[in-house]
Scaffold this motif. Structure first.
Motif, PDB file in Angstrom:
ATOM      1  N   ALA A   1      28.401  42.705  36.846  1.00  0.00           N
ATOM      2  CA  ALA A   1      28.902  41.456  36.269  1.00  0.00           C
ATOM      3  C   ALA A   1      28.326  40.280  37.047  1.00  0.00           C
ATOM      4  N   LEU A   2      27.827  39.275  36.342  1.00  0.00           N
ATOM      5  CA  LEU A   2      27.292  38.100  37.036  1.00  0.00           C
ATOM      6  C   LEU A   2      28.419  37.426  37.808  1.00  0.00           C
ATOM      7  N   SER A   3      28.089  36.952  39.001  1.00  0.00           N
ATOM      8  CA  SER A   3      29.062  36.252  39.836  1.00  0.00           C
ATOM      9  C   SER A   3      28.300  35.395  40.837  1.00  0.00           C
TER      10      SER A   3
ATOM     11  N   VAL B   1      35.406  23.468  30.632  1.00  0.00           N
ATOM     12  CA  VAL B   1      34.979  24.733  31.232  1.00  0.00           C
ATOM     13  C   VAL B   1      35.138  24.586  32.745  1.00  0.00           C
ATOM     14  N   PRO B   2      36.227  25.115  33.305  1.00  0.00           N
ATOM     15  CA  PRO B   2      36.436  24.969  34.756  1.00  0.00           C
ATOM     16  C   PRO B   2      35.603  25.990  35.533  1.00  0.00           C
ATOM     17  N   THR B   3      34.870  25.526  36.535  1.00  0.00           N
ATOM     18  CA  THR B   3      34.052  26.426  37.354  1.00  0.00           C
ATOM     19  C   THR B   3      34.087  25.983  38.820  1.00  0.00           C
ATOM     20  N   MET B   4      33.582  26.890  39.663  1.00  0.00           N
ATOM     21  CA  MET B   4      33.384  26.521  41.067  1.00  0.00           C
ATOM     22  C   MET B   4      31.896  26.278  41.335  1.00  0.00           C
ATOM     23  N   GLY B   5      31.121  26.124  40.275  1.00  0.00           N
ATOM     24  CA  GLY B   5      29.708  25.779  40.440  1.00  0.00           C
ATOM     25  C   GLY B   5      28.834  26.966  40.759  1.00  0.00           C
TER      26      GLY B   5
ATOM     27  N   ALA C   1      36.165  34.293  27.157  1.00  0.00           N
ATOM     28  CA  ALA C   1      34.852  34.807  26.743  1.00  0.00           C
ATOM     29  C   ALA C   1      34.548  36.136  27.431  1.00  0.00           C
ATOM     30  N   PRO C   2      33.788  37.014  26.746  1.00  0.00           N
ATOM     31  CA  PRO C   2      33.461  38.328  27.331  1.00  0.00           C
ATOM     32  C   PRO C   2      32.632  38.231  28.613  1.00  0.00           C
ATOM     33  N   ILE C   3      32.667  39.300  29.393  1.00  0.00           N
ATOM     34  CA  ILE C   3      31.929  39.343  30.669  1.00  0.00           C
ATOM     35  C   ILE C   3      30.430  39.435  30.401  1.00  0.00           C
ATOM     36  N   VAL C   4      29.668  38.583  31.060  1.00  0.00           N
ATOM     37  CA  VAL C   4      28.208  38.662  30.986  1.00  0.00           C
ATOM     38  C   VAL C   4      27.722  39.499  32.169  1.00  0.00           C
ATOM     39  N   ARG C   5      26.870  40.493  31.871  1.00  0.00           N
ATOM     40  CA  ARG C   5      26.397  41.430  32.897  1.00  0.00           C
ATOM     41  C   ARG C   5      24.884  41.404  33.016  1.00  0.00           C
TER      42      ARG C   5
ATOM     43  N   LEU D   1      26.228  27.687  38.999  1.00  0.00           N
ATOM     44  CA  LEU D   1      26.357  28.219  37.640  1.00  0.00           C
ATOM     45  C   LEU D   1      25.292  29.260  37.311  1.00  0.00           C
ATOM     46  N   HIS D   2      25.705  30.270  36.557  1.00  0.00           N
ATOM     47  CA  HIS D   2      24.806  31.334  36.111  1.00  0.00           C
ATOM     48  C   HIS D   2      25.032  31.574  34.624  1.00  0.00           C
ATOM     49  N   GLU D   3      24.405  32.607  34.105  1.00  0.00           N
ATOM     50  CA  GLU D   3      24.450  32.872  32.669  1.00  0.00           C
ATOM     51  C   GLU D   3      25.888  33.136  32.164  1.00  0.00           C
ATOM     52  N   GLY D   4      26.758  33.642  33.033  1.00  0.00           N
ATOM     53  CA  GLY D   4      28.164  33.824  32.635  1.00  0.00           C
ATOM     54  C   GLY D   4      28.802  32.478  32.313  1.00  0.00           C
ATOM     55  N   HIS D   5      28.600  31.504  33.214  1.00  0.00           N
ATOM     56  CA  HIS D   5      29.117  30.156  32.963  1.00  0.00           C
ATOM     57  C   HIS D   5      28.453  29.552  31.717  1.00  0.00           C
ATOM     58  N   ALA D   6      27.143  29.797  31.577  1.00  0.00           N
ATOM     59  CA  ALA D   6      26.412  29.234  30.436  1.00  0.00           C
ATOM     60  C   ALA D   6      27.019  29.715  29.114  1.00  0.00           C
ATOM     61  N   SER D   7      27.430  30.980  29.088  1.00  0.00           N
ATOM     62  CA  SER D   7      28.019  31.509  27.846  1.00  0.00           C
ATOM     63  C   SER D   7      29.334  30.792  27.525  1.00  0.00           C
ATOM     64  N   LEU D   8      30.068  30.394  28.576  1.00  0.00           N
ATOM     65  CA  LEU D   8      31.317  29.655  28.372  1.00  0.00           C
ATOM     66  C   LEU D   8      31.017  28.258  27.815  1.00  0.00           C
ATOM     67  N   ILE D   9      29.996  27.624  28.371  1.00  0.00           N
ATOM     68  CA  ILE D   9      29.631  26.268  27.925  1.00  0.00           C
ATOM     69  C   ILE D   9      29.189  26.318  26.454  1.00  0.00           C
TER      70      ILE D   9
ATOM     71  N   VAL E   1      37.883  26.946  28.197  1.00  0.00           N
ATOM     72  CA  VAL E   1      37.208  28.244  28.096  1.00  0.00           C
ATOM     73  C   VAL E   1      37.140  28.902  29.476  1.00  0.00           C
ATOM     74  N   PHE E   2      37.620  30.135  29.533  1.00  0.00           N
ATOM     75  CA  PHE E   2      37.601  30.935  30.766  1.00  0.00           C
ATOM     76  C   PHE E   2      36.846  32.225  30.483  1.00  0.00           C
ATOM     77  N   GLY E   3      36.520  32.981  31.545  1.00  0.00           N
ATOM     78  CA  GLY E   3      35.792  34.237  31.373  1.00  0.00           C
ATOM     79  C   GLY E   3      36.698  35.430  31.617  1.00  0.00           C
ATOM     80  N   ALA E   4      36.459  36.510  30.866  1.00  0.00           N
ATOM     81  CA  ALA E   4      37.227  37.752  31.038  1.00  0.00           C
ATOM     82  C   ALA E   4      36.917  38.418  32.376  1.00  0.00           C
ATOM     83  N   LYS E   5      35.856  37.987  33.035  1.00  0.00           N
ATOM     84  CA  LYS E   5      35.521  38.523  34.353  1.00  0.00           C
ATOM     85  C   LYS E   5      36.724  38.397  35.296  1.00  0.00           C
ATOM     86  N   ASP E   6      37.421  37.251  35.223  1.00  0.00           N
ATOM     87  CA  ASP E   6      38.632  37.030  36.027  1.00  0.00           C
ATOM     88  C   ASP E   6      39.829  37.287  35.112  1.00  0.00           C
ATOM     89  N   TYR E   7      40.066  38.561  34.807  1.00  0.00           N
ATOM     90  CA  TYR E   7      41.020  38.932  33.756  1.00  0.00           C
ATOM     91  C   TYR E   7      42.439  38.478  34.085  1.00  0.00           C
TER      92      TYR E   7
HETATM   93  P1  AMP Z   1      33.893  30.743  38.909  1.00  0.00           P
HETATM   94  O1  AMP Z   1      32.884  29.637  38.999  1.00  0.00           O
HETATM   95  O2  AMP Z   1      33.414  32.029  39.463  1.00  0.00           O
HETATM   96  O3  AMP Z   1      35.257  30.323  39.388  1.00  0.00           O
HETATM   97  O4  AMP Z   1      34.061  31.033  37.361  1.00  0.00           O
HETATM   98  C1  AMP Z   1      34.334  30.018  36.436  1.00  0.00           C
HETATM   99  C2  AMP Z   1      34.612  30.630  35.086  1.00  0.00           C
HETATM  100  O5  AMP Z   1      33.484  31.395  34.692  1.00  0.00           O
HETATM  101  C3  AMP Z   1      35.810  31.593  35.120  1.00  0.00           C
HETATM  102  O6  AMP Z   1      36.562  31.424  33.929  1.00  0.00           O
HETATM  103  C4  AMP Z   1      35.138  32.939  35.177  1.00  0.00           C
HETATM  104  O7  AMP Z   1      35.912  33.970  34.612  1.00  0.00           O
HETATM  105  C5  AMP Z   1      33.897  32.699  34.348  1.00  0.00           C
HETATM  106  N1  AMP Z   1      32.869  33.678  34.694  1.00  0.00           N
HETATM  107  C6  AMP Z   1      32.364  33.950  35.932  1.00  0.00           C
HETATM  108  N2  AMP Z   1      31.482  34.973  35.861  1.00  0.00           N
HETATM  109  C7  AMP Z   1      31.443  35.368  34.575  1.00  0.00           C
HETATM  110  C8  AMP Z   1      30.743  36.386  33.862  1.00  0.00           C
HETATM  111  N3  AMP Z   1      29.906  37.211  34.476  1.00  0.00           N
HETATM  112  N4  AMP Z   1      30.959  36.508  32.535  1.00  0.00           N
HETATM  113  C9  AMP Z   1      31.820  35.671  31.895  1.00  0.00           C
HETATM  114  N5  AMP Z   1      32.513  34.691  32.506  1.00  0.00           N
HETATM  115  C10 AMP Z   1      32.335  34.536  33.812  1.00  0.00           C
END
Ligand code: AMP
Length: 286
Positions: A188-190, A32-36, A178-182, A38-46, A150-156
């Motif tokens: 949308a969480l960010s 699960v690649p992230t920039m840290g 994975a679908p966008i968590v709002r 972390l919030h519930e959107g990332h948690a759903s990916l994990i 696993v990536f998020g649809a937030k960054d389509y």
């Molecule tokens: P980031 O840390 O923002 O680079 O995001 C890391 C991964 O988490 C990417 O694949 C994003 O698309 C995903 N992500 C970020 N925010 C959300 C969200 N609200 N819902 C689902 N996935 C997300």
């Protein structure tokens, strides 16, 4: 609650060696690649990764080469301690958090570049951004050797670009989006939402509202993409702190602009609320 400790690996060589050991032991690895931050959107990916693989690696890396010179690399929120706790609570096995200098040595000179899919949308407003993304994701794929990422649809657009790279370079990794968590408000969480003042946070819901408006217009029979984006524009322009970067209606796979909505299409937008650039998207025309 008792804190669960999680190994945090910073050395790329150590990460690669651990991945090799897991592979030899017959484990399946999910990344699960992230920039840290972390919030519930990332948690759903994990959680998705946890369901599908024996070992889950969460990478935390604020990737300097995907930020433009006037973007927020220096101020991007960082919270390794909180991230470790969240990833542990969601059942991750390891955090990979390399230093930028460990991934990009002084003589680093390689770029992975996906052409057509990166030409428009965020690629047009953030020159070089996707080259930075594909280059770091290719590095992560090589080091973590995942079976699944696993990536998020937030960054389509990003997900589409990664799929293309994965196919073109024969990585053979399953790409799960994975679908966008709002928030309940629709926002949308960010990690970047932390930049917003309470008032801007409320105003930022206009992105989601504009997607709902687009969906409503299509449900009511509107088929002209230009009319739909114009209506979205009108709604967003009503928020004083907003400035629209782009609103686009595109083919969900090729990301080519669509004029007549005669099938499912993807609506994507990037809007600044104050100085914070936010993105969102949704599928319409179902
Ligand atoms: P980031 O840390 O923002 O680079 O995001 C890391 C991964 O988490 C990417 O694949 C994003 O698309 C995903 N992500 C970020 N925010 C959300 C969200 N609200 N819902 C689902 N996935 C997300």
């Amino acid at each position: 609650m008792e804190e669960i400790m999680l190994p945090v690996v910073t050395s790329p060589a150590e990460m690669a060696a651990q991945a090799e050991r897991w592979r030899k032991a017959g484990e399946t690895i999910a990344l699960v690649p992230t920039m840290g931050c972390l919030h519930e959107g990332h948690a759903s990916l994990i959680r998705r990764a946890r369901q599908k693989a024996g070992k889950v690696v969460v990478s935390i890396f604020v990737n300097p080469i995907q930020f433009g010179p006037n973007e927020d690399y220096a101020s991007y929120p960082r919270d390794l301690k909180g991230d470790t706790a969240l990833a542990a609570a969601e059942g991750a096995d390891l955090i990979f958090a390399p230093e930028a200098s460990a991934l990009y040595g002084p003589d680093f000179q390689t770029t992975i570049s996906v052409a057509k899919l990166t030409a428009g949308l965020c690629g047009a407003s953030r020159p070089g951004h996707f080259n930075g993304v594909t280059t770091v994701v290719a590095l992560l794929f090589h080091l973590v050797k995942p079976h699944l990422a696993v990536f998020g649809a937030k960054d389509y657009q990003q997900a589409a670009v990664i799929r293309r790279m994965n196919t073109d370079l024969f990585f053979g990794i399953e790409i799960d989006v994975a679908p966008i968590v709002r928030e309940p408000s629709g926002l949308a969480l960010s990690s970047r939402n932390s930049y917003l003042s309470p008032q801007e946070r409320a105003e930022a819901t206009v992105l989601f509202q504009s997607l709902r408006l687009a969906e409503g217009l299509v449900q009511a029979g509107e088929r002209n993409a230009g009319k739909i984006t114009a209506a979205m524009r009108g709604l967003i322009d009503g928020v004083a702190s907003s400035s629209i970067d782009y609103i686009a209606i595109v083919d969900p796979d090729s990301l080519a602009p669509v004029e007549e909505i005669d099938r499912e299409v993807q609506v994507l937008l990037a809007v600044r609320i104050g100085t914070t650039r936010l993105i969102d998207n949704g599928r319409i025309g179902r």
